[in-house]
Design a protein around this motif. Structure first.
Motif, PDB file in Angstrom:
ATOM      1  N   CYS A 126      13.487  -7.410 -34.852  1.00  0.00           N
ATOM      2  CA  CYS A 126      13.888  -7.582 -33.446  1.00  0.00           C
ATOM      3  C   CYS A 126      12.650  -7.361 -32.578  1.00  0.00           C
ATOM      4  N   CYS A 166      13.401  -3.758 -30.262  1.00  0.00           N
ATOM      5  CA  CYS A 166      13.407  -2.416 -30.856  1.00  0.00           C
ATOM      6  C   CYS A 166      12.547  -2.331 -32.117  1.00  0.00           C
ATOM      7  N   CYS A 186      17.888  -8.360 -31.746  1.00  0.00           N
ATOM      8  CA  CYS A 186      19.063  -7.927 -32.509  1.00  0.00           C
ATOM      9  C   CYS A 186      20.298  -7.821 -31.610  1.00  0.00           C
ATOM     10  N   CYS A 218      20.307  -4.875 -29.098  1.00  0.00           N
ATOM     11  CA  CYS A 218      19.445  -5.077 -27.923  1.00  0.00           C
ATOM     12  C   CYS A 218      20.019  -6.148 -26.998  1.00  0.00           C
TER      13      CYS A 218
HETATM   14 ZN   LIG Z   1      16.719  -4.656 -31.251  1.00  0.00          ZN
END
Ligand SMILES: [Zn+2]
Length: 251
Positions: free
Chosen positions: A28, A31, A40, A43
């Motif tokens: 991702c 993060c 992701c 997020c």
């Molecule tokens: Zn993420």
């Protein structure tokens, strides 16, 4: 030293993301956790909190400025500050806060140009903005001056506009307006100082291309609107019909 400490942590974070990438292939981009998609699910949920997809007309914006500066009347406001909003509407996708603010700053100042696809998709995937864009002929990304663009390596609004151009029938004219005067960084100035700073900083290259056209003026962040307003003023002077300011986030 003051700037070194946060930069150092950003660097460590970026390196750990790269290491993660070696082992997990896909991560991702927010993060840094292993993930198949660019961002992701977790997020994406964090981003959703800041979604607005809202349109405001210029009269409402003028009222907001008046309230903010507690000026008694619009006439007084205009005569004191020679101020007027020249564009017709403002459309913004997010509130300029939290994670969105962090991402935009990273995209703009930390070389994360690969976020252009993410921000372009924010616009392309929204039904409301797609309906509105049908009524417009040209999209113009807010230009940067040559030296700034050379230093940064890219113009963040131009990258996004070029992706939108491929997907939409809109003509993107990144070279329609030139920035001809270097200006101070706007973030430390108030509304009126920003207006003064940006005055006569732009020049229209091709006036015929603007005449009688409905124009989308595209920028990444809307704070006081001084830059887009100055550009709108000269666009209207050469005969632009309707101007929509489209931004990723509004302060
Ligand atoms: Zn993420």
């Amino acid at each position: 030293m003051k700037n070194f400490v946060p930069n150092f942590f950003i660097l460590i974070k970026e390196i750990s993301k790269k290491i993660n990438n070696l082992f997990f292939h896909n991560i991702c981009n927010i993060c840094g956790k292993p993930n198949e998609n660019f961002i992701c699910e977790n997020c994406q949920k964090r981003i959703k909190k800041f979604e607005k997809y809202k349109i405001i007309n210029s009269k409402t914006l003028e009222r907001q400025i008046l309230n903010f500066y507690q000026t008694k009347s619009y006439d007084e406001f205009q005569s004191n500050y020679n101020s007027k909003i020249y564009f017709n509407n403002l459309f913004y996708c997010f509130e300029y806060k939290g994670l969105i603010r962090k991402l935009l700053l990273k995209y703009k100042f930390s070389g994360a140009s690969y976020f252009c696809h993410f921000f372009a998709n924010v616009i392309l995937n929204n039904k409301k903005i797609n309906e509105i864009l049908k009524f417009y002929d040209i999209m113009i990304p807010v230009p940067m001056d040559k030296i700034k663009k050379l230093k940064r390596g890219y113009n963040q609004t131009e990258l996004i506009a070029n992706i939108i151009k491929k997907e939409k029938k809109l003509t993107v004219k990144a070279d329609a307006i030139k920035k001809i005067k270097p200006t101070k960084t706007q973030s430390k100035l108030n509304f009126f100082e920003r207006q003064e700073n940006i005055r006569e900083a732009f020049f229209i290259e091709n006036k015929e291309a603007i005449k009688n056209k409905n124009i989308v003026l595209f920028d990444d962040i809307y704070t006081t609107g001084a830059t887009v307003n100055e550009i709108s003023k000269i666009l209207k002077q050469v005969g632009a019909k309707k101007i929509l300011v489209l931004v990723i986030a509004k302060d």
